[in-house]
Design a protein around this motif. Structure first.
Motif, PDB file in Angstrom:
ATOM      1  N   ARG A 177      -3.418   5.413  -2.400  1.00 19.33           N
ATOM      2  CA  ARG A 177      -4.608   6.277  -2.396  1.00 19.33           C
ATOM      3  C   ARG A 177      -4.291   7.641  -2.978  1.00 19.33           C
ATOM      4  NH1 ARG A 177      -7.639   6.443   3.131  1.00 19.33           N
ATOM      5  NH2 ARG A 177      -8.656   8.134   2.016  1.00 19.33           N
ATOM      6  N   TRP A 178      -3.107   8.111  -2.691  1.00 25.07           N
ATOM      7  CA  TRP A 178      -2.722   9.454  -3.115  1.00 25.07           C
ATOM      8  C   TRP A 178      -2.419   9.493  -4.622  1.00 25.07           C
ATOM      9  CZ3 TRP A 178       2.488  11.934  -1.190  1.00 25.07           C
ATOM     10  CH2 TRP A 178       2.592  13.229  -1.691  1.00 25.07           C
TER      11      TRP A 178
ATOM     12  N   ARG B 154       0.163   1.925   1.484  1.00 28.13           N
ATOM     13  CA  ARG B 154      -1.260   2.143   1.742  1.00 28.13           C
ATOM     14  C   ARG B 154      -1.687   3.575   1.386  1.00 28.13           C
ATOM     15  NH1 ARG B 154      -3.139   1.628   7.924  1.00 28.13           N
ATOM     16  NH2 ARG B 154      -5.380   1.614   7.642  1.00 28.13           N
ATOM     17  N   TYR B 155      -0.851   4.534   1.746  1.00 32.97           N
ATOM     18  CA  TYR B 155      -1.196   5.939   1.513  1.00 32.97           C
ATOM     19  C   TYR B 155      -0.754   6.397   0.127  1.00 32.97           C
ATOM     20  CZ  TYR B 155      -2.106   5.442   6.399  1.00 32.97           C
ATOM     21  OH  TYR B 155      -2.604   4.981   7.586  1.00 32.97           O
TER      22      TYR B 155
ATOM     23  N   LEU C 291       2.103   7.519   6.910  1.00 32.75           N
ATOM     24  CA  LEU C 291       1.595   8.660   6.141  1.00 32.75           C
ATOM     25  C   LEU C 291       2.737   9.640   5.863  1.00 32.75           C
ATOM     26  CD1 LEU C 291      -0.801  10.508   5.088  1.00 32.75           C
ATOM     27  CD2 LEU C 291      -0.736  11.530   7.345  1.00 32.75           C
TER      28      LEU C 291
END
Lengths: 310, 213
Positions: A206-207, A202-203, A162
């Motif tokens: 989404r972001w 992964r983050y 993250l």
């Protein structure tokens, strides 16, 4: 006497290794807990007004994540610099973000006051002056490779990845990436950068709500849940490079027996393409960016950027 | 081991090598409880260092960190005592077993949980979770051996007692409808690598959702 001295050196080395192993997750945990000077972002970054050169709109954004020998700041490794210059020449519309440091959750360790930050600063100064210190280089490689293990760890990985996604997002926005546009992003991870690219994907996905392609050059990659978010993963491996194979042996989820791991699911879904680059080693002259091989490596990556990874 | 009984090193070494004679020597020594409590304190300390990530993941502030860590470590040791106590209860009620005084639960727990003095290694990235699984398995083996040595029962019966004891620790709080929650609090059994993994995933997921807004 000589044997005694050797024993002492070996024991001291072992003690340092154990301390580094035990302390390696601490930076990410302190950052997450709010004990660090750098804080977890509370909102999406805004691109600095006026600081970014005007864009035409057909740019392709590529994030370069260096190998484990790197220090924070834009890459100055002569091999990597040569490769990136070749890539820019072959694909002029590329915007290469090469100042996202892959081995720390903190935004800018070069500006910090810790002992590690001072080590990074002195390594960077030595690199800029063209000097090389074997001891410093080995210490940084060891420290950064442990951060790869932190990224691959199920407990610390989510926090670490993250933090890295945040740092990448900030750098990409700083280079003019229009947040919210959904423009595709390509992460090129060299060596340990392969794992952190997958972890951060992964983050980032989404972001930024954008397609994410990863090009791993001799990368070590675990069966990270981030593989679910990756649209395509191109894995370049040289015939004389044992490092990616070692990664496949170390990370349990890559073992053929563990059929339902994220890695094998990504392979089954056709997301992973392994490309043999020929008889290349991992680093320095025999490696992907050595004078003999850099043309071929740049040509393969440019081909991917112009084709599927578009 | 000297005539005074085993040392701390002997107890830990005996548990790691699954040597039941060390437990017998500990029980027969002049200071079984003191040494057992020292061993358990060391186990608790190592365990909390190995699992300190849970404190950071929960963003425990610096001024409460040491106290929270001590509380969690004590909760873990209490959990261990409850498990071995339940095992003692099961082994005691089984017909034909030796009558063992309750105080022996403490040296049995110290011996069985001694392998966890290596729990500090659980903090190591990537391999730590595997180390935790190995140490937990070793602890179960040491507990089975402890029951076997103290109650004079066979290995299978000792394993059954330990497993039923574990089941009892889960069953009792439900039967007591929450009244035993203080003693059977979930902290000690909930702090595992897989638990921390789920917690880390949820925290990072929540943070990235906030960034996307």
């Amino acid at each position: 006497m000589v044997l005694g001295a050797l024993h002492i050196v070996l024991l001291a080395g072992l003690a340092v290794l154990i301390v580094l192993l035990l302390l390696s997750p601490l930076e990410s945990l302190l950052w997450w807990a709010g004990w660090s000077d750098d804080q977890v972002a509370q909102a999406a970054p805004v691109a600095p007004a006026g600081a970014v050169p005007p864009r035409r709109g057909d740019e392709r954004y590529v994030v370069w994540l260096s190998g484990i020998g790197s220090v924070p700041g834009p890459t100055e490794d002569p091999f990597e610099v040569r490769f990136l210059a070749q890539l820019r020449r072959r694909v002029p519309s590329l915007v290469i973000v090469d100042d996202a440091f892959a081995y720390s959750v903190r935004d800018n360790p070069l500006a910090g006051k810790r002992m590690l930050d001072r080590i990074f600063r002195s390594a960077r100064a030595a690199q800029a002056a063209g000097r090389r210190s074997a001891l410093l280089g080995t210490a940084i490689q060891l420290r950064n490779s442990l951060q790869v293990a932190v990224s691959a760890d199920g407990r610390y990985g989510p926090i670490y990845n993250l933090g890295l996604a945040e740092a990448i997002g900030k750098r990409v926005a700083g280079h003019g990436y229009p947040l919210g546009s959904g423009k595709p992003i390509v992460l090129i991870g060299y060596s340990g950068g392969g794992q952190v690219a997958v972890g951060a994907a992964r983050y980032l996905k989404r972001w930024l709500a954008a397609p994410i392609t990863i090009i791993s050059i001799g990368g070590v990659i675990s069966a990270d849940p981030g593989l679910q978010a990756v649209d395509r993963l191109y894995h370049l491996q040289g015939g004389k490079d044992p490092v990616p194979t070692l990664g496949g042996a170390v990370f349990v989820g890559r073992w053929p027996l563990v059929k339902y791991s994220y890695w094998h699911r990504a392979v089954s879904a056709g997301k992973v393409t392994t490309i043999s680059t020929g008889p290349m080693g991992h680093m320095a002259e025999p490696g992907y960016f050595g004078a003999q091989h850099v043309d071929r490596t740049a040509s393969i990556v440019a081909g991917l950027l112009s084709g599927d990874a578009r | 081991m000297d005539t005074m009984g085993p040392s701390l090193r002997d107890v830990i070494g005996g548990a790691l090598t699954l040597n039941e004679d060390v437990l017998v020597a500990l029980i027969q020594s002049s200071h079984p409880l003191a040494l057992s409590f020292v061993t358990l304190a060391l186990v608790g300390l190592s365990w909390i260092v190995g699992h300190c990530a849970v404190l950071f993941l929960n963003r425990v502030p610096p001024n409460r960190f040491a106290l929270t860590a001590c509380g969690l470590a004590a909760s873990f040791v209490l959990g261990a005592l409850i498990w071995v106590g339940s095992t003692w209860l099961v082994a005691t009620v089984l017909p034909g077993n030796r009558n063992v005084p309750l105080w022996m639960v403490i040296p049995m727990t110290a011996f069985a949980f001694s392998p966890l003095v290596l729990s500090v290694a659980v903090v190591i990235p990537y391999v730590g979770s595997g180390i935790e699984a190995i140490l937990n398995t070793w602890t179960l083996l040491a507990l089975v051996l402890a029951v076997h040595a103290v109650f004079g029962v066979g290995i299978v019966e000792a394993l059954l007692s330990a497993l039923l004891g574990w089941g009892l620790t889960k069953l009792l709080p439900r039967l007591a409808a929450g009244r035993l929650n203080v003693a059977f609090g979930s902290a000690w059994s909930g702090v595992t690598s897989s638990g921390m993994q789920a917690q880390g995933e949820a925290a990072a997921s929540e943070a990235v959702t906030r960034l996307g807004r």
